[in-house]
Each structure stands twice: as C-alpha cells, then as structure tokens.
Design a protein around this motif. Structure first.
Motif, PDB file in Angstrom:
ATOM      1  N   GLN A 197       0.828  -1.158   0.057  1.00 23.82           N
ATOM      2  CA  GLN A 197      -0.194   0.119   0.137  1.00 23.82           C
ATOM      3  C   GLN A 197       0.913   1.327   0.152  1.00 23.82           C
ATOM      4  OE1 GLN A 197      -2.978   0.132   3.078  1.00 23.82           O
ATOM      5  NE2 GLN A 197      -3.573   2.025   2.482  1.00 23.82           N
ATOM      6  N   CYS A 208       2.556   1.840  -3.181  1.00 22.90           N
ATOM      7  CA  CYS A 208       1.582   2.451  -4.233  1.00 22.90           C
ATOM      8  C   CYS A 208       1.331   3.707  -4.210  1.00 22.90           C
ATOM      9  CB  CYS A 208       0.186   1.722  -4.258  1.00 22.90           C
ATOM     10  SG  CYS A 208       0.134  -0.219  -4.829  1.00 22.90           S
ATOM     11  N   GLY A 242      -1.479  -4.633  -3.373  1.00 26.41           N
ATOM     12  CA  GLY A 242      -1.831  -3.146  -2.743  1.00 26.41           C
ATOM     13  C   GLY A 242      -2.746  -2.380  -2.922  1.00 26.41           C
ATOM     14  N   VAL A 243      -3.523  -2.762  -4.189  1.00 21.70           N
ATOM     15  CA  VAL A 243      -4.764  -2.176  -4.561  1.00 21.70           C
ATOM     16  C   VAL A 243      -5.661  -3.457  -5.106  1.00 21.70           C
ATOM     17  CG1 VAL A 243      -3.709   0.023  -5.184  1.00 21.70           C
ATOM     18  CG2 VAL A 243      -3.595  -1.722  -6.833  1.00 21.70           C
TER      19      VAL A 243
END
Length: 763
Positions: A574, A577, A604-605
C-alpha cells in the motif's frame, strides 16, 4: 565682536519651515518641524553634508530656492567704526508650523561725522535688503550686494563674509567662485568663524581654488576650535578618511563627540553608528539607540531610518515592529531612499503594518527612481512575478538592467535567469552565462553554482570540468548545498579533480546535512548498493525518504520499490503504491508503469484491469517504451480495453521507435501477417533491429530466413509450452521430429525436446 558672534554661531539654532511640508506636519503638534535649518550663520554650523561631497550644491544654504524660506535669519548692524553686531531676536513657537517673527531690538549707533553716519546708514540699508531677500519680501539682492560692497571697503568682516556668500551662490551678481574665495580669505584670516568654514569647504571641493585637502583641514580646524559645530563634524571626517591629515579614527570620534554634544545631528548619528557596530568603541546597543534617537528627533532621515531598524530588531530598545514602521515611514516621507526600500519590504512582509503587495511596490518604486540598486532589482522582480503590479517582462528587464549596471549581483542573476528561461527575451545560453558570470565574480553564491554547472555541461561556454570544479568549490565553501553535492560527485567520478572517494563521501554528507535532495538520493543509492560504503538498506531508506519528501521523483520511485520488496523498511504494498502515485504525479513514467502492474495483479490495491490499463497508458504517454509495448499488447489482446489491431500497431510502433526490442519483433510479425498493411521488407527491417539488440526470436527468424531464402511466419496455433489453452497469433516454432508440437516465440528456448530442431514451417 568675538564674544557676540562666537556665542551666536554656537547657540542660536533657527528652524526654517519647508512650505511643501506644512500640511504634512499639522497632525504632529508639539513636534519639531519636518525640515529644520539654521539662520544665516548657523546654516554654516549645521551642514547636512554627511559624505562631505565635493559638490557646490552641498554647500548651499537653500537661499536660492524661494520656496524653502519663510522668514529671515540673523541681521547685523554696524556701530561706528567698530564692526559690532547685534542680532534680531527670533520669537514664535513650533505648533502646526514654524512661525518666525523677526523684531529689531535696537540699533547701536553713535553720533559722529557725516561720513561715518552715511556708512552706517548704507550698511543698515544693505542688511535690510538682505533681510527682505531672505524673508521673501521685495527681493533686491543687487542693492544688497552694492551696499555690502560699500561696507566692505571700510573693512567690515561681516560684509566680507556676506559678499563671499553672494558671489559663491550668484546672489545679486554673477557667480564668481575665485572672487568669493578672496572675500572668504579676508574674513577668515581675521578670525571670522563662518568664513573659515566656507573657505575650508571650497578648498576641499576644489572650487575657486585648486583642490587642497591640507588647507581644507587647516581652516576646518581653526573654525572648529572656535566651536563651529559643522566644522567639528567635518574635521572628524578628515580624520576618519585621512583627508589632509594622517588618518586617526580615535580623533575622528573625539571631534564628532564634541559636535554631537553641541547638538549636531549628523555627528550624533555617527556616534550612534560607532556604538552600534563597535570596534573603535565598545559595542553598546543602548548608547547607540540614545545617540541615534537624539539625531532622529532633529529630523535627520538617516537617523530615523536607523531608529526604525533598531526598533524592528529590538536593538537597545524593546522590539516593536509598529514603532519600527513609524520611524521608517518618517524617513521615507522625507525622501530617504533606503527607508523607502525598507518600507516596501515591511509592506511586503506585513511587519508593523497590514501586508500589501501594492503599497510595497509603490514604495520600492519611489526608492528605485532615486537610483537605489536593491530597490530597482526588486521592482524588476515585481514586474517579473506580477507582485503588486501587472506582469511586464519588458519593464522587469529594464529595471534589472538599471540595477545590474550599478553592480547589483541579484539583478545580474535575474537577467541570467531571464535569458535561460526565455521570459521576455529569446533563450540565449551565451548571454545568460555572461550575466551569471558577472554575478558570480561579485560573490553571488547561486550564480557561482550555476556557472559551475554551465562549465560542467558546456551550456553557453566550452565544457571544462576543471573550471566547473573550481566554481562549485567557491559556492560550496559558502554552504551552497547543490554546489557541495557537485563537489562530492566530481570527487566520486574524478571529473575536474583526482578521484577521491573519501572526499566524495565527505562532501556528499555535507550536502545531505543541508538536505540537498540530489545528495540525499545519491548517498542513499550508495548505501543501498553497498558501493564504496558498507551496505545499509535501512540508512538508504532514511535518505530516500528525506529526498522523497522534498519532491525528488527518483527517490519516491525507489522508496516505493523498497516498500514493495520490504528492503530497509517493513514491507507494505500500500505504501509502495502511495509513493509510486507521488512520483507518477510528477511525470515519472516508470512509477506509472509499476502502478499499472499493481492494479493488474491486485497487489496493494484492488485488482482492476481497466485501471491497470489507465496507468499503463499514462506511463506510455509519459514516454515509457515498456509501457507503450504493454499498451500495444493490451489493445492486441483486448485486455482492459476494447481490442484494436490498429491501436496495437500504433503503440508497437512508438515503442519500436523508442528502441524496445520486443515491440520491434511484434512489428516484424504484424507486417508479415494478413489484416495489417503487409510489407515483407518492413517486417524484415523491424526483425533485424530487434535481432541487433539480442532479441533471440528475431535472431532465429532472421537466421532461418537467410538459410531458406524466404521469411516464413505462421499464426493461429496452440503453444504446447504455454499453460494457456487459447489459440494465439504469433510466430510458430514446429518440432521437426514430434508430431503436432508447436511453440510460441516466448517458449521456443525452453521446449521439452532440446535434442530436436525447431523450425518455422512454410505457410
């Protein structure tokens, strides 16, 4: 005579009102009039010539300007054959304006023969004419000059002095400096204190006589010893500058102090400055404030401006921006250019007054028009950045040039930036370098660093690593962070100086301590790779973070990678990103590409092929050849976007032109197949470009086509090496032994039959 005139010369200070300032001063009751001068004799004793300029205008007591005078000064009378003087008593109070009333006390006249009585009467007439001349009533200086000449023939010293003044300033007769000196000499040699002062001024300025500092010093000294306070001040200045005498700064202070104690405003200001800066006397802010305040109370603009600075800085008095502004305003309104400039900065910063860019510009413009270089430079900056006025590059350049011609290094730097950025002028690296060089020679640190960069890159000047290092060094020792970074880089790469990793690391740490982002990133990279320094990924992450928070895009990208891989920091896709987004927003194509991969695999998404495509195309538009290839593949396969062979072809072309070997291979395949503009020659050219970059599949196709004499490509087959069950349209590699065994270009190097030969079969 000596008792009367000397006493009058020292003690009688008469204020003269400036008509132009009457209305301004009506609100300041019980305060001194804004423009203070003395009577005819005291004008000599209270000169405001702080710099002792050799200009006759500095010796002017203001009498030729009718608007500066509202009343008479001193009137002298003759008593028999003895030149005894009496003085008009000055009455009046300074309320809204200076009211000066002149009243004749008495005329000491004794009866005598008719000739003496006639001489007495003629001298009285001359003085009355002079009185009317000074007071602005029925001026007739010609008659005054004629009658003074008559009195002078009888040996009257005051007449000698007055004739010298009239000849010097051209009142009642044509200016004749040489003749004026003769009359001053007659009076001075007989002890006339004011004549001695003016004679010294003329020798000092070289007017009417050849410039002679020693004679000027002699007459200043004689006048000063008779308690002429202006002569005391000038004598102090002679000792200060070594004019006509051996330089002696202690004696300079002694004479200034004597003059200051008698009320001379400039001497008071000078004593205050001595205490403010220290050196010749023990530094003392309280004493500095005391003397400067006394001078300011006499309306000396220099002192008022200095008092404003002391209030603003809290030197010798409690800090008060409001009081600082008030005193600075007083000096500025009286035309003090530095005060006007300071007032502009106060309005700009909102110190002691409500912030106003417009008023700041107005005051700075007034200062600039008086020729103050720093104000001229700032006015140029206001026009350049539209601060307090409309943006106007032409006027900005005009004011920068005025300041630059006076040697202002900031203006020279700004002109260099104008020619670098092309604002209001055409970009010209040579002219830009010339302005930066001029500023750098004057010690402008930023210009020194830029000159070093110009020599390093060869921009506007021939490339010279040694000169680059020298200029970087001059800026670096002044704690210029960018220059310090470049010094470290020069030592690390051995450019312009011998390779020295120890010095390199020293200067890189110096620049990093100054939070220079390039140095932080460079040093972080060394710690990350363990090159020339012990590997420390944690330290690298700290340095990358410091650089990243300052907007260093490469540091943001690499920090994202470290979070993604958990190197030197706790792994967090995360946060990775987040840093990739920061770098992408600054136009960093590789970060946009990695975000596309993150959305593609949902790391992360949340996984989203459409958003993945959006990031890929953003990276492609930012110039990433890898992203352009992926966008082409997405269009080719219809992943995250509607399938389009035409769009795929366009993006493959962009990536191929950018040198991406895989895209060049794909273009070779597309030109060989049906459905796209088929062109065997272009297909071969693109495959050759890919092959020259080491692309294995392209090399294989080229090799086989060379053996067979024909380029053969097949499509629509199922690859036995891929996990996918779908039919693909790529180059087909068929085994020569096994039945129905085909490989795609990506799998042909890893097929399960290494003993068998793979060929590209005929269509």
């Amino acid at each position: 005579y000596s008792g009367a005139v000397q006493s009058i010369s020292v003690t009688n200070n008469i204020k003269i009102t400036n008509k132009n300032n009457k209305n301004k001063n009506k609100k300041k009751k019980n305060n001194n009039n804004s423009n203070s001068n003395s009577n005819d004799d005291n004008t000599d004793n209270n000169s405001n010539n702080n710099n002792n300029n050799n200009n006759i205008n500095d010796m002017n007591d203001g009498r030729e300007d009718e608007d500066l005078w509202t009343s008479a000064a001193t009137v002298y009378f003759l008593e028999g054959s003895m030149a005894t003087k009496a003085m008009y008593e000055i009455q009046g109070k300074i309320l809204n304006e200076l009211a000066v009333q002149v009243k004749l006390l008495k005329m000491c006249s004794k009866e005598g023969n008719s000739k003496k009585r006639t001489q007495n009467e003629e001298c009285i007439k001359a003085i009355r004419y002079l009185k009317r001349f000074l007071s602005g009533k029925k001026r007739n200086s010609k008659k005054a000059y004629r009658l003074f000449s008559f009195a002078a023939e009888d040996g009257d010293l005051e007449a000698h002095y007055q004739l010298g003044k009239m000849l010097l300033f051209g009142k009642g007769i044509t200016k004749k400096a040489e003749k004026a000196v003769e009359w001053f000499e007659l009076a001075a040699e007989n002890g006339h204190v004011c004549a001695q002062f003016w004679l010294a001024k003329m020798y000092q300025a070289g007017i009417g006589r050849k410039l002679n500092d020693k004679l000027a010093f002699k007459w200043f000294k004689q006048s000063a010893e008779q308690n002429n306070i202006c002569a005391m001040y000038c004598l102090g200045w002679c000792y200060e500058t070594g004019s006509g005498v051996v330089k002696d700064k202690i004696k300079a202070i002694e004479w200034w102090m004597r003059s200051a104690l008698l009320g001379h405003s400039i001497s008071q200001y000078n004593i205050g400055q001595c205490y403010y800066f220290g050196g010749r006397v023990t530094q003392n802010d309280e004493k500095a404030f005391h003397w400067i305040c006394m001078s300011a109370d006499q309306n000396l603009p220099h002192a008022q401006q200095a008092l404003g600075v002391m209030y603003t800085k809290g030197k010798g008095i409690s800090q008060s921006n409001t009081e600082g502004f008030s005193w600075t305003l007083l000096a500025a309104e009286r035309g003090h250019s530095r005060a006007q400039s300071c007032l502009g900065y106060m309005y700009l910063l909102g110190e002691g007054v409500k912030q106003s860019d417009k008023k700041a510009f107005e005051w700075l413009l007034r200062s600039a028009k008086q020729g103050r270089a720093d104000a001229q430079c700032f006015v140029g900056e206001c026009y350049y950045t539209a601060k307090g006025t409309n943006q106007n590059y032409d006027k900005a350049k005009e004011w920068f040039l005025k300041a630059a011609d006076k040697g202002n290094s900031d203006a020279q730097y700004n002109l260099g930036m104008m020619y670098t950025e092309g604002h209001g002028v055409e970009v010209d690296d040579i002219i830009s370098f010339d302005w930066f060089s001029q500023a750098a020679e004057k010690g402008h640190v930023s210009s020194q660093a830029i000159v070093g960069q110009c020599y390093k890159s060869g921009k506007g000047v021939n490339q010279n690593s040694k000169s680059a290092f020298e200029w970087f060094w001059r800026a670096a020792v002044s704690d210029h962070s960018f220059a310090a970074f470049n010094i470290g880089e020069c030592y690390y790469k051995g450019e312009g100086v011998d390779y020295d990793v120890r010095q390199a690391l020293h200067w890189l740490h110096v620049a990093a301590s100054l939070l220079q982002p390039d140095a932080l990133y460079f040093l972080g990279s060394l710690y990350y790779k363990g090159e020339e320094i012990e590997r420390d990924t944690r330290k690298a992450a700290e340095l990358f973070h410091s650089a990243a928070t300052q907007g260093h895009v490469c540091a943001q990208h690499d920090l994202g990678i470290m979070y993604a891989k958990g190197r030197g920091v706790t792994q967090s896709h995360q946060k990775a990103c987040e840093w990739f987004i920061c770098a992408s927003d600054l136009g960093h194509a590789p970060s946009s590409f990695r975000l596309g991969r993150k959305y593609e695999i949902g790391e992360g998404v949340e996984q989203n092929q459409q958003k993945a495509f959006e990031w890929f195309i953003k990276s492609a538009e930012q110039g990433s050849a890898d992203a352009q290839l992926v966008v082409g593949e997405k269009y080719y396969n219809g992943e995250g976007v509607e399938q389009s062979l035409k769009s795929a072809f366009e993006w493959f072309t962009k990536a191929g032109v950018a040198g991406n070997a895989t895209a060049q291979f794909q273009l070779g395949i597309l030109y060989a197949q049906e459905g796209v503009e088929k062109d065997t020659q272009k297909s071969f050219e693109w495959l050759m470009k890919a092959a020259e970059q080491g692309h294995t599949s392209s090399q294989t196709i080229i090799a086989l086509s060379t053996l067979n004499g024909k380029l053969r490509v097949n499509f629509e087959f199922k690859c036995d090496g891929c996990e996918s069950e779908s039919i693909i349209m790529r180059s087909r590699y068929k085994c020569t032994i096994c039945d129905n065994f085909d490989l795609c270009a990506d799998c042909q190097d890893t097929h399960p039959h290494p003993m068998h030969q793979i060929i590209i079969p005929a269509e």
